[in-house]
Enzyme design. Structure first.
Site, short mmCIF file in Angstrom:
data_model
loop_
_atom_site.label_atom_id
_atom_site.label_comp_id
_atom_site.label_asym_id
_atom_site.label_seq_id
_atom_site.Cartn_x
_atom_site.Cartn_y
_atom_site.Cartn_z
N LYS A 15 0.84 -1.21 0.00
CA LYS A 15 0.00 0.00 0.00
C LYS A 15 0.86 1.25 0.00
O LYS A 15 0.68 2.16 -0.80
CB LYS A 15 -0.90 0.07 1.26
CG LYS A 15 -1.82 -1.09 1.48
CD LYS A 15 -2.69 -0.88 2.71
CE LYS A 15 -1.94 -0.87 4.03
NZ LYS A 15 -1.31 -2.14 4.40
N ARG A 90 -9.66 1.56 8.20
CA ARG A 90 -9.28 0.20 8.58
C ARG A 90 -10.38 -0.49 9.37
O ARG A 90 -10.22 -1.64 9.78
CB ARG A 90 -8.07 0.30 9.51
CG ARG A 90 -6.76 0.00 8.88
CD ARG A 90 -5.76 0.29 9.96
NE ARG A 90 -4.65 -0.59 9.88
CZ ARG A 90 -3.53 -0.30 9.25
NH1 ARG A 90 -3.42 0.83 8.59
NH2 ARG A 90 -2.54 -1.13 9.27
N ARG A 129 11.87 -6.55 5.56
CA ARG A 129 11.82 -5.09 5.39
C ARG A 129 12.75 -4.38 6.38
O ARG A 129 12.82 -4.70 7.55
CB ARG A 129 10.39 -4.58 5.62
CG ARG A 129 10.36 -3.05 5.65
CD ARG A 129 9.00 -2.47 5.56
NE ARG A 129 8.09 -2.92 6.59
CZ ARG A 129 6.79 -2.62 6.61
NH1 ARG A 129 6.28 -1.90 5.65
NH2 ARG A 129 6.04 -3.06 7.57
N ARG A 158 11.28 -2.49 11.51
CA ARG A 158 10.18 -1.78 12.16
C ARG A 158 9.74 -2.62 13.36
O ARG A 158 9.67 -3.84 13.25
CB ARG A 158 9.02 -1.63 11.15
CG ARG A 158 8.43 -0.24 11.12
CD ARG A 158 7.49 -0.07 9.96
NE ARG A 158 6.16 -0.57 10.24
CZ ARG A 158 5.12 -0.43 9.41
NH1 ARG A 158 5.26 0.20 8.28
NH2 ARG A 158 3.94 -0.91 9.73
N ARG A 169 -0.99 -8.62 13.55
CA ARG A 169 -1.48 -7.64 12.57
C ARG A 169 -2.32 -8.33 11.49
O ARG A 169 -3.34 -7.80 11.05
CB ARG A 169 -0.30 -6.89 11.92
CG ARG A 169 0.34 -5.88 12.85
CD ARG A 169 1.73 -5.51 12.40
NE ARG A 169 1.80 -4.83 11.13
CZ ARG A 169 2.90 -4.72 10.38
NH1 ARG A 169 4.03 -5.28 10.81
NH2 ARG A 169 2.88 -4.08 9.25
P1 AP5 Z 1 4.86 -1.58 1.96
O1 AP5 Z 1 4.63 -0.77 0.75
O2 AP5 Z 1 5.52 -0.99 3.13
O3 AP5 Z 1 3.49 -2.31 2.40
P2 AP5 Z 1 2.28 -1.77 3.27
O4 AP5 Z 1 1.06 -2.39 2.70
O5 AP5 Z 1 2.33 -0.29 3.37
O6 AP5 Z 1 2.63 -2.48 4.63
P3 AP5 Z 1 2.64 -1.89 6.13
O7 AP5 Z 1 3.42 -2.88 6.93
O8 AP5 Z 1 3.08 -0.47 6.17
O9 AP5 Z 1 1.11 -1.99 6.43
P4 AP5 Z 1 0.33 -1.83 7.74
O10 AP5 Z 1 -1.03 -1.59 7.23
O11 AP5 Z 1 0.46 -2.99 8.66
O12 AP5 Z 1 1.06 -0.64 8.51
P5 AP5 Z 1 0.69 0.87 8.78
O13 AP5 Z 1 1.93 1.63 8.82
O14 AP5 Z 1 -0.41 1.32 7.89
O15 AP5 Z 1 5.68 -2.90 1.50
C1 AP5 Z 1 6.11 -3.86 2.45
C2 AP5 Z 1 7.47 -4.43 2.03
O16 AP5 Z 1 7.31 -5.14 0.80
C3 AP5 Z 1 8.55 -3.36 1.76
O17 AP5 Z 1 9.80 -3.86 2.12
C4 AP5 Z 1 8.47 -3.16 0.22
O18 AP5 Z 1 9.69 -2.75 -0.31
C5 AP5 Z 1 8.10 -4.55 -0.24
N1 AP5 Z 1 7.25 -4.57 -1.45
C6 AP5 Z 1 6.27 -3.67 -1.78
N2 AP5 Z 1 5.69 -4.03 -2.96
C7 AP5 Z 1 6.31 -5.18 -3.35
C8 AP5 Z 1 6.14 -6.04 -4.48
N3 AP5 Z 1 5.22 -5.80 -5.43
N4 AP5 Z 1 6.94 -7.13 -4.56
C9 AP5 Z 1 7.87 -7.40 -3.60
N5 AP5 Z 1 8.08 -6.61 -2.51
C10 AP5 Z 1 7.30 -5.51 -2.38
O19 AP5 Z 1 0.06 0.80 10.27
C11 AP5 Z 1 0.88 0.48 11.36
C12 AP5 Z 1 0.08 0.50 12.64
O20 AP5 Z 1 -0.45 1.84 12.87
C13 AP5 Z 1 -1.17 -0.40 12.67
O21 AP5 Z 1 -0.85 -1.73 13.05
C14 AP5 Z 1 -2.03 0.32 13.74
O22 AP5 Z 1 -1.57 0.03 15.04
C15 AP5 Z 1 -1.77 1.79 13.44
N6 AP5 Z 1 -2.73 2.36 12.47
C16 AP5 Z 1 -2.43 2.91 11.25
N7 AP5 Z 1 -3.55 3.32 10.64
C17 AP5 Z 1 -4.58 3.05 11.47
C18 AP5 Z 1 -5.99 3.22 11.38
N8 AP5 Z 1 -6.56 3.78 10.30
N9 AP5 Z 1 -6.76 2.81 12.43
C19 AP5 Z 1 -6.20 2.26 13.53
N10 AP5 Z 1 -4.87 2.06 13.68
C20 AP5 Z 1 -4.05 2.45 12.66
MG MG Z 2 2.74 1.08 4.91
#
Ligand code: AP5
Ligand code: MG
Length: 219
Positions: A15, A90, A129, A158, A169
């Site tokens: 994402k 979410r 990652r 991370r 998660r």
């Molecule tokens: P990346 O692009 O980082 O993937 P992502 O989907 O953004 O994954 P996240 O781990 O950031 O998602 P998340 O939803 O758990 O975390 P968030 O920060 O939103 O890619 C991942 C890896 O794969 C990278 O190394 C990349 O290089 C690689 N990659 C990408 N595309 C690829 C491909 N096509 N092929 C191969 N490799 C690839 O949330 C974190 C925390 O914040 C949550 O757990 C929660 O506690 C809180 N939070 C955030 N938003 C909310 C909300 N709206 N409500 C409540 N709590 C929230």
């Molecule tokens: Mg992300």
């Protein structure tokens, strides 16, 4: 006419990778709620205290806090032409709140993209990652460098990419966030992209999908 995109999908789906690229190429504002929370933690902002505990455990931060953050961000002038949302909504509560916010905006279609990736691939991606401890930039997961290309900061895992936290998660995603896909699925601007392909292939398919969905919504 503006354009608004929601990038949905499980942890590690890509994402953030796709939202950053798309927003940069289209000069749209990217709003990543995960990044906003991680920045708040770094700055010792008051919202960060309880948020950090939840994030480190892989749990969601409460809906009222998250809706307030996004509502505030969407009232800033740089959000007027549209946005790319990464990590929000979410929960169904957050999706309903966003619909209310959108009623007042009337600035172009809302396209919802589900980035779909099998679970074993998600676990593999998150285990390898590395991000910069200083600026948060993601690093090449197969690279050998231990420092950030952009600012020279130290590359680290991370906190929530620890294996046990990743499993939590993924569980939270299945139970709480997947129902949001059902909330959106019947809308004419809902699309699913196969995220288990090379990033540039995902990008190509995603761009075509967004363009087609946006056009279809105003035809
Ligand atoms: P990346 O692009 O980082 O993937 P992502 O989907 O953004 O994954 P996240 O781990 O950031 O998602 P998340 O939803 O758990 O975390 P968030 O920060 O939103 O890619 C991942 C890896 O794969 C990278 O190394 C990349 O290089 C690689 N990659 C990408 N595309 C690829 C491909 N096509 N092929 C191969 N490799 C690839 O949330 C974190 C925390 O914040 C949550 O757990 C929660 O506690 C809180 N939070 C955030 N938003 C909310 C909300 N709206 N409500 C409540 N709590 C929230
Ligand atoms: Mg992300």
């Amino acid at each position: 006419m503006g354009l608004n995109v929601i990038m949905m999908g499980p942890p590690g789906a890509g994402k953030g990778t796709q939202a950053s690229r798309f927003a940069r190429e289209r000069s749209l504002l990217k709003i990543s709620t995960g990044d906003i929370l991680r920045d708040a933690v770094k700055e010792m902002n008051p919202i960060a205290v309880s948020a950090k505990t939840k994030m480190d455990r892989g749990e969601l931060v409460d809906d009222d806090t998250m809706v307030a953050i996004v509502r505030h961000r969407l009232t800033q002038p740089d959000a007027l032409c549209g946005f790319v949302l990464d990590g929000f909504p979410r929960t169904v509560f957050q999706a309903r709140a966003l619909d209310v916010i959108m009623e007042d905006r009337r600035n172009g279609p809302l396209v919802i993209i589900d980035v779909s990736v099998p679970e074993d691939e998600l676990v593999r991606r998150l285990a390898s990652r590395r991000i910069c401890s200083n600026c948060g930039t993601g690093a090449d997961p197969f690279g050998r460098s231990t420092t950030c290309k952009k600012c020279g900061g130290k590359l680290v895992q991370r906190v929530d990419d620890d294996q046990a936290v990743v499993l939590e998660r993924l569980k939270v995603y299945q139970h709480v966030t997947k129902p949001v896909l059902e909330y959106y699925r019947l809308r004419p601007t809902f699309r699913t992209v196969n995220g288990a392909q090379a990033p540039e292939v995902v990008a190509r398919e995603l761009d075509a999908m967004i363009e087609e969905a946006a056009k279809a919504s105003i035809a």
